[in-house]
Every structure is written in structure tokens, then in C-alpha cells.
Design an enzyme around this catalytic site. Structure first.
Site, PDB file in Angstrom:
ATOM      1  N   ASP A   1       2.743  -2.257  -0.772  1.00 28.27           N
ATOM      2  CA  ASP A   1       1.538  -2.481  -1.580  1.00 28.27           C
ATOM      3  C   ASP A   1       1.316  -3.957  -1.893  1.00 28.27           C
ATOM      4  O   ASP A   1       0.164  -4.419  -1.965  1.00 28.27           O
ATOM      5  CB  ASP A   1       1.617  -1.677  -2.893  1.00 28.27           C
TER       6      ASP A   1
ATOM      7  N   ASN B   1      -2.434   1.980   1.414  1.00 25.50           N
ATOM      8  CA  ASN B   1      -2.654   3.031   0.427  1.00 25.50           C
ATOM      9  C   ASN B   1      -2.470   2.466  -0.982  1.00 25.50           C
ATOM     10  O   ASN B   1      -2.001   3.152  -1.877  1.00 25.50           O
ATOM     11  CB  ASN B   1      -1.682   4.190   0.680  1.00 25.50           C
TER      12      ASN B   1
ATOM     13  N   ASP C   1       2.912   8.196 -13.874  1.00 22.31           N
ATOM     14  CA  ASP C   1       3.772   8.045 -12.699  1.00 22.31           C
ATOM     15  C   ASP C   1       5.201   8.497 -12.989  1.00 22.31           C
ATOM     16  O   ASP C   1       5.793   9.279 -12.243  1.00 22.31           O
ATOM     17  CB  ASP C   1       3.773   6.582 -12.225  1.00 22.31           C
TER      18      ASP C   1
ATOM     19  N   GLU D   1      -1.397   9.168  -4.392  1.00 18.75           N
ATOM     20  CA  GLU D   1      -1.067   9.026  -2.967  1.00 18.75           C
ATOM     21  C   GLU D   1      -1.220  10.348  -2.227  1.00 18.75           C
ATOM     22  O   GLU D   1      -1.528  10.402  -1.045  1.00 18.75           O
ATOM     23  CB  GLU D   1       0.355   8.477  -2.802  1.00 18.75           C
TER      24      GLU D   1
ATOM     25  N   HIS E   1       5.815   7.667  -1.972  1.00 22.35           N
ATOM     26  CA  HIS E   1       7.114   7.123  -2.381  1.00 22.35           C
ATOM     27  C   HIS E   1       7.744   7.897  -3.532  1.00 22.35           C
ATOM     28  O   HIS E   1       8.948   8.149  -3.544  1.00 22.35           O
ATOM     29  CB  HIS E   1       6.945   5.650  -2.762  1.00 22.35           C
ATOM     30  N   ARG E   2       6.909   8.289  -4.500  1.00 21.78           N
ATOM     31  CA  ARG E   2       7.492   8.956  -5.670  1.00 21.78           C
ATOM     32  C   ARG E   2       8.006  10.364  -5.343  1.00 21.78           C
ATOM     33  O   ARG E   2       8.940  10.847  -5.968  1.00 21.78           O
ATOM     34  CB  ARG E   2       6.495   8.997  -6.824  1.00 21.78           C
TER      35      ARG E   2
ATOM     36  N   LYS F   1       6.656   1.658  -0.305  1.00 19.64           N
ATOM     37  CA  LYS F   1       5.485   1.319  -1.120  1.00 19.64           C
ATOM     38  C   LYS F   1       5.881   0.556  -2.382  1.00 19.64           C
ATOM     39  O   LYS F   1       5.163  -0.337  -2.815  1.00 19.64           O
ATOM     40  CB  LYS F   1       4.751   2.613  -1.496  1.00 19.64           C
TER      41      LYS F   1
END
Ligand SMILES: Nc1ncnc2c1ncn2[C@@H]1O[C@H](COP(=O)(O)OP(=O)(O)OP(=O)(O)O)[C@@H](O)[C@H]1O
Ligand SMILES: Nc1ccn([C@H]2C[C@H](O)[C@@H](COP(=O)(O)O)O2)c(=O)n1
Length: 679
Positions: free
Chosen positions: A52, A96, A331, A359, A403-404, A434
Site C-alpha cells: 500500500d 488495493n 480493522d 479488501e 492481509h487481515r 499489504k
């Protein structure tokens, strides 16, 4: 970073140690944009290096900013455009990264209107499904010309204008705040570009979500000289005369959302006096996600904090399910859903409608993947409720290029802490790039596992059969560590030659082997080896070293001296070990044992080719004689002779290419794993 199709995590039983967090994504990209718009040079320390931030940096370069490494400080130096466009046309690809797309769209819409220009912003397919219509709707009434090049309300966008245009700023600008706070953030970051002649007022329609992210924006604007006045969370005023002024130097604090995985890890797995220390973020954080700590404490985590650090231990156990409106930590709240796997009673996370436009649709994705490991999950438009598995299942976790998802679900590998022992497969693990490219490396550095749970693949066989080549390829494909056990005997032989120790002096050789000061390089030094600080990479591969190794390795005391060192290579996520006795003696419980052979003629030809390619002349006949003599000695010694383990799979690669051999072993490996080929 693991750039492989899947990464298998063995069952992990504990965790302890210190992790240094990468820089915050939210702060990094805001700081980069502000530095790019400001006049002068900003030194950015501890910037997050990730996908990012890479797209934001590419965009700044394309817009005429100078981005360079400052050799004196090691920081990244950004020289901004001072609010004046040096470049009036650009096509920017923003992957993204919502933190790049939204603010750049606002800034370039304003700049194109006032100074003229044409800019196209696009991203990955998912970015083109992430809404931006509310931001467009806020900018158009000001006089910005914005073309929606795909589906209305979504990127890609074209922003254009003719020099000398003006913005209608007399009335308050209205923006919706209930879908994404990034629209408000984008306006606040961009509108100081137009505040020369009057105050600019932004009013929020609807209840503003994710307020802490707006606080970060205001905090960083202040660092760059813009003192936004705030009335509640509905009205924001950018004062007339606002101008971005570089603070000169700025430090990016560690990512509080990334901290959540390690807070959870400590709560789950830092037992028996172990502590998990997290550095880079702490009680003085400006990030809203630091409040994840309170939620983790409510579930039972024992967390202590100070400026720039957190320390976590397991507190209540099992963890306790909670109900929480997580609007303020959207998040990090995903991590609570993973902690729920270890909690008594359900964990219900509410106020998370925004998960659906991240995402991926994170509510649907979390529900699907948590169910895969055995959890019971109820999902709704803006909530998720997770109950711990009754039976844990070995699962191949899809990560949705998010990613999460990868980082949260990795916590399911700690199932031995609740009496299960199942491995976990994370598909496409590189999605962590990311925000946290080395996440899995950091996890493995802290995690503890029962050695019996760490998978080993052994590759034994005679000289020049291709063991080393095959083992290295398999290790790379699976993200596993590599043990070239022959190198240990070769190094012992080299040390003996250096010290004038006779290859017949078993006791002296064993003493040398015991105290072998050997270091294998990693990262940029991967493939290099040092003995007593001296680079022996080339010497190690000489035929003389191989022959000497064959002699010293025949002594039982030498083999005993190197035993523990070889076992110490068995570390998560797994190991591929090549040698002569890997499957028979060192790792008799290996999950897959391969005995690799090739005809003596073929092996001599390969060795010959290898030497010639290095500019070393050799006779094929001599090489063949040498390798047959070496094989004979290795096969006929009294301890750990070269022979296939009873349960080894035989692979004669005389007529196979390297790729064929690798494909065969990977196919065997797939058959041995419980995940099958599910994706
Ligand atoms: N299947 C194969 N087909 C053709 N060449 C191969 C194959 N496998 C390996 N080779 C080549 O053979 C040479 C010897 O391979 P490698 O060094 O991996 O063997 P090794 O068994 O580890 O040897 P040593 O026991 O001496 O360490 C290398 O040049 C390698 O590229
Ligand atoms: N596990 C092992 C590995 C190696 N050796 C000995 C015998 C070999 O001839 C010599 C060099 O090995 P290479 O680097 O060629 O694989 O070391 C051993 O006895 N046991």
C-alpha cells in the site's frame, strides 16, 4: 516474505519474545501524501514498507515529488510539490490501497480544477468494487470534473480540469460519514490546497464511523501546519490561509492494527511466566486501534502498556466471549473474531457493516474461514457471532487477497493450547504484503511448537544424486527451512585441515565438531557459509572437502557431536533435510522420507558438468571413481551408514529433470497432508 501458493502452519503450543511492529499503514500513507503536497523536504522515519505504501510512493513520484533514501539518517526523504502541480497528466495505479485511492482522488480533483490537468486513478479488480461515490458526490458540487470510468460510484476515475478554474467553497461541503471515514479524511487532507482565500467547511451527513481514523488525520494535519477546527464529529473547518508546512522530520509509529495479532497471541499462548512484548506502539499511540487492547482485556488478556510498548501474558483462560460494538476499531476487531476460537461462550462483534466493503467482504470471509476450522458462526448485515470449535479441523484457509484474513486466521494454529493438535494451511500467504510483509516470519520467531509437530521431509542418497538441489527447491516451495547436513561434515573436515588435525584422530575431530563456529547466511546472504568468521562457501563445495567429510563422518564421536546441532534446525514452519542418515537416524519420525538415487554414470556426468561450469577441469573417469569410493565408504561405515529408511520412497532421477523430481516429491507431500487440494 513467503511468496508461495500456501504456507502450512504446524500446531503451535506457545509464544514468547519480542516483536517490533512495522509502521502504521494509516499514518504512513497520510504522511506520504502530506509530505508530497507540502513544500520542502520531509524525512520520514520508520515508514511502513508494504504494497500500500509502495503504490502511494509510485504515485508521488509520477506527480513530480522527489523520493529518495536519506543516506545520513536512513529515513525516506520526500520533497513535495508545494501545492503546485509540476506534472499535469498521469495515470496512477493504486493496487488495493484505499488509503491511497481516496485522498489522492480528492487532492487531484482539487488540483486539476484549480491548475489544470488530467489524472486517471485505477487499481486491482477489488478496488473497483470498493465505493467512492460519496466522495465524488462531495467533490462535484465544488466544480470538480470527475469521470467514472467503470461502474458509477466506484473507481477507476478520471479527474480533469483547465488551468484557472475555481472551486465553489462558499457553502459547507457535505460528505457522508456512515460508509467510510476515508471520504472525510480525503477531503480534510486535500482541501487545504484551496484554502488561500477563505475558510473551508466540511459537514458530515449521517453518523461518522471509524472516528479514530479521522483523529489520526487531524493529528497529522496539525503536524503539517493545518489546524482544523472541529465541532463534534459533524463539522470541520479548515482555516483560511492554511498551508502545508513540512515538520522536517516525522516518525511513523508501529501499526496498532498489526499489534492486535500479537496481543491476541500473548493472550492465547504466553503461558507459564512467558511474556510477549510488542514494540513500536503503546499507551501514547495516536491510532484508534490501540483500543483493541481494552477489548482483548475484556476477553481475558493480561496487558500492560507504556509509551511505545505493550506486554501481554495469558490472563483468564479460557478466554471469555464478549459482545462489543466495534465501530471504533473496525480493522483490529477482526482479531477478536479469531480470539473467539479460544473463548468460553460466543463473541459477538457489532457495528461492523464497513467490513463488507473492505479488501473483501470481511464478514462473509471471516464466517466462511472460521467455520472451516470448526467454529460456529452467525453473521448478519453488520455483525458476526463466533463460538469456539467443539472439534478442531485441519483446514486450508482462503485469504481473499486480504492481509487481515491471513493474519487473523493464523491464530487458529495455536489450537494445541485447547487440547487439539491440527495443522493449518494458509493459502496465498503473500497477501500480508499489504501491511506486514514479514508477518509470518515474526510469528514463527515467537511461536513454540512441540518438535514432533514440526514436519520434516528428508532427502537421503549418494553423492551427486541431486539431494541438495531437490531439498532446496522443496524447501523454497513450502517455505520450510533447509538443513544441508553434509555441510556440517564438510566444515568439520575443513576445520581439521586448517588445524592440522588428522582425519584418523576421532577424539580431536569430535572436539572440533562440537565447537564448530559455523554460520549460514540468510536474506541477501542466503547460500553463503562462514566458518570461524571466514567465508567458506566455495571451499565447502570442493571435491577435496567432500572426500574429507566422508572420512571424518565415519567416526561415531563426530556424528554424535553433530547430532544436537542437526536437531536444532527443526523449527516452524517445517524443515527439509538432506544427507545420508536424515531419515534413518536424525529424523526417524519425518513425515516424508525420500531416498534419491541416480546411476553412477549419470551422477559423475552431473558432477563433471558442475565443475566445468565453474571453470574447474576434471576427468569424468576420475570423478566416477571418486564418487564410487565415497559411496562405498558412506555405505559401509559402522554408524549411520548410507541406506534408505524402511519407510522411504525411492526416487531414481537418472532420467528425470530437476523439475520432474521436485514435482514428484511435492505430489507425495500433498498426499501426506490432511488438507488435500482444497482451495
Ligand atoms: N534431476 C536432475 N537432473 C539433472 N541434473 C541434476 C538433477 N538433480 C541435480 N542435478 C545437478 O546435479 C548436480 C549435483 O547436484 P547436487 O549438488 O544437488 O547433488 P547432491 O546429491 O546434493 O551432491 P552432494 O552429495 O555431493 O552434496 C548439480 O549440478 C545439479 O544441478
Ligand atoms: N547426513 C550426512 C551428510 C553427509 N555425510 C558425509 C558423507 C558425505 O560423503 C560427506 C559430504 O556430504 P555431501 O555434502 O556430499 O552431501 O559427508 C554424512 O555422513 N551424513
Amino acid at each position: 516474505m513467503y511468496r508461495i501458493p500456501f504456507l502450512d502452519l504446524p500446531p503451535l503450543a506457545g509464544a514468547a519474545g519480542t516483536v517490533r511492529l512495522p509502521g502504521s499503514k494509516s499514518i504512513s500513507n497520510r504522511v506520504l501524501l502530506l509530505a508530497g503536497l507540502a513544500e520542502g523536504r520531509t524525512l520520514v522515519h520508520e515508514l511502513l514498507a508494504s504494497d500500500d505504501t509502495a503504490v502511494m510512493l509510485d504515485a508521488l513520484r509520477a506527480l513530480g515529488c522527489t523520493v529518495e533514501q536519506d543516506s545520513a539518517s536512513g529515513a525516506l526523504a520526500v520533497t513535495g510539490i508545494g501545492g503546485r502541480l509540476p506534472v499535469h497528466a498521469a495515470r496512477l495505479y493504486l493496487g488495493n490501497a484505499g488509503t491511497a485511492m481516496r485522498p489522492l482522488a480528492a487532492a487531484l480533483a482539487v488540483l486539476a480544477t484549480l491548475q489544470g490537468g488530467e489524472f486517471e486513478l485505477s487499481g486491482v479488480a477489488r478496488m473497483h468494487e470498493r465505493p467512492i461515490g460519496d466522495l465524488v458526490a462531495a467533490l462535484r458540487p465544488l466544480g470538480c470534473t470527475i469521470d467514472e470510468l467503470g461502474t458509477p460510484g466506484y473507481p477507476p476515475l478520471r479527474l480533469r480540469g483547465t488551468a484557472g478554474g475555481r472551486l465553489a467553497l462558499e457553502r459547507a461541503i457535505r460528505v457522508r460519514g456512515d460508509v467510510s471515514s476515508q471520504f472525510l479524511t480525503a477531503l480534510l487532507l486535500a482541501l487545504p490546497l484551496a484554502a488561500d482565500a477563505q475558510d473551508i467547511v466540511v459537514e458530515v451527513d449521517g453518523e461518522l464511523i471509524s472516528k479514530p481514523y479521522v483523529e489520526i488525520t487531524l493529528n497529522l494535519l496539525a503536524r503539517f501546519g493545518i489546524a482544523v477546527r472541529r465541532e463534534g464529529w459533524q463539522r470541520f473547518t479548515i482555516p483560511q490561509g492554511s498551508r502545508y508546512r513540512t515538520p522536517g522530520t516525522i516518525h511513523v509509529e508501529g501499526d496498532a492494527s498489526s499489534a492486535s495479532y500479537f496481543v491476541a497471541l500473548g493472550a492465547i499462548a504466553a503461558t507459564g511466566g512467558d511474556v510477549l512484548r510488542i514494540e513500536g506502539v503503546g499507551s501514547d499511540s495516536i491510532q484508534g486501534d490501540i483500543r483493541f487492547v481494552e477489548a482483548a482485556q475484556a476477553m481475558g488478556a493480561d496487558v500492560r502498556t507504556g509509551p511505545g510498548w505493550l506486554e501481554v501474558r495469558r490472563g483468564r483462560w479460557p478466554l471469555q466471549g464478549i459482545t462489543l460494538d466495534a465501530n471504533h476499531i473496525p480493522d483490529a476487531a477482526m482479531t477478536l473474531a479469531a480470539m473467539a476460537l479460544y473463548a468460553e461462550g460466543p463473541t459477538r462483534i457489532e457495528g461492523i457493516a464497513s467490513w463488507r466493503v473492505k479488501e473483501t467482504d470481511r464478514i462473509a470471509a471471516m464466517a466462511a474461514e472460521l467455520r472451516r476450522v470448526g467454529a460456529s458462526v452467525v453473521e448478519g448485515a453488520d455483525f458476526i457471532e463466533v463460538s469456539a470449535p467443539e472439534t478442531w479441523l485441519p483446514a486450508a484457509i482462503r485469504t481473499y487477497d486480504d492481509h487481515r484474513m491471513a493474519m487473523c486466521l493464523s491464530l487458529a494454529a495455536f489450537n494445541p493450547t485447547v487440547g487439539a493438535r491440527v495443522p493449518l494451511r494458509i493459502l496465498e500467504p503473500h497477501c500480508v504484503a499489504k501491511t506486514f510483509p514479514d508477518y509470518f516470519e515474526a510469528l514463527f520467531a515467537l511461536a513454540k511448537a512441540d518438535p514432533a509437530d514440526i514436519p520434516v521431509i528428508t532427502v537421503d542418497g549418494p553423492t551427486a544424486s541431486g539431494k541438495g538441489t531437490l531439498a532446496a527447491e522443496i524447501a523454497a516451495a513450502l517455505g520450510y527451512g533447509l538443513l544441508d547436513s553434509g555441510a556440517l561434515y564438510r566444515a568439520t573436515g575443513i576445520a581439521a585441515m586448517w588445524d592440522g588435525v588428522s582425519p584418523d584422530d576421532e577424539a580431536a575431530l569430535a572436539t572440533l565438531a562440537e565447537g564448530l563456529d559455523l554460520r549460514f547466511g540468510d536474506g541477501a546472504d542466503a547460500g553463503r557459509t562462514w566458518l570461524r568468521g571466514r567465508d567458506i562457501t566455495d571451499e565447502l563445495r570442493l571435491e577435496t572437502s567432500g572426500l574429507m567429510a566422508s572420512r571424518v563422518s565415519a567416526w561415531p564421536a563426530v556424528r554424535a557431536a553433530l547430532h544436537a546441532l542437526q536437531l536444532s534446525f527443526r523449527r516452524a514452519p517445517g524443515l527439509v533435510a538432506d544427507g545420508r542418515d536424515m531419515g534413518t537416524v536424525i529424523f526417524p519420525d519425518a513425515a516424508l522420507k525420500v531416498f534419491l538415487t541416480a546411476s553412477a554414470q549419470e551422477r559423475a556426468a552431473r558432477r563433471h558438468k558442475q565443475l566445468i561450469s565453474k571453470g574447474i577441469s576434471a576427468s569424468l573417469a576420475d570423478l566416477r571413481a571418486d564418487l564410487e569410493a565415497r559411496d562405498l565408504r558412506d555405505r559401509s561405515r559402522s554408524v549411520s551408514p548410507l541406506k534408505p529408511a524402511e519407510d522411504a520412497l525411492m526416487l531414481d532421477n537418472s532420467a528425470l529433470s530437476i523439475e520432474d523430481s521436485v514435482a514428484q516429491v511435492l505430489a507425495w507431500w500433498q498426499q501426506r497432508r490432511p488438507f488435500g487440494h482444497s482451495a
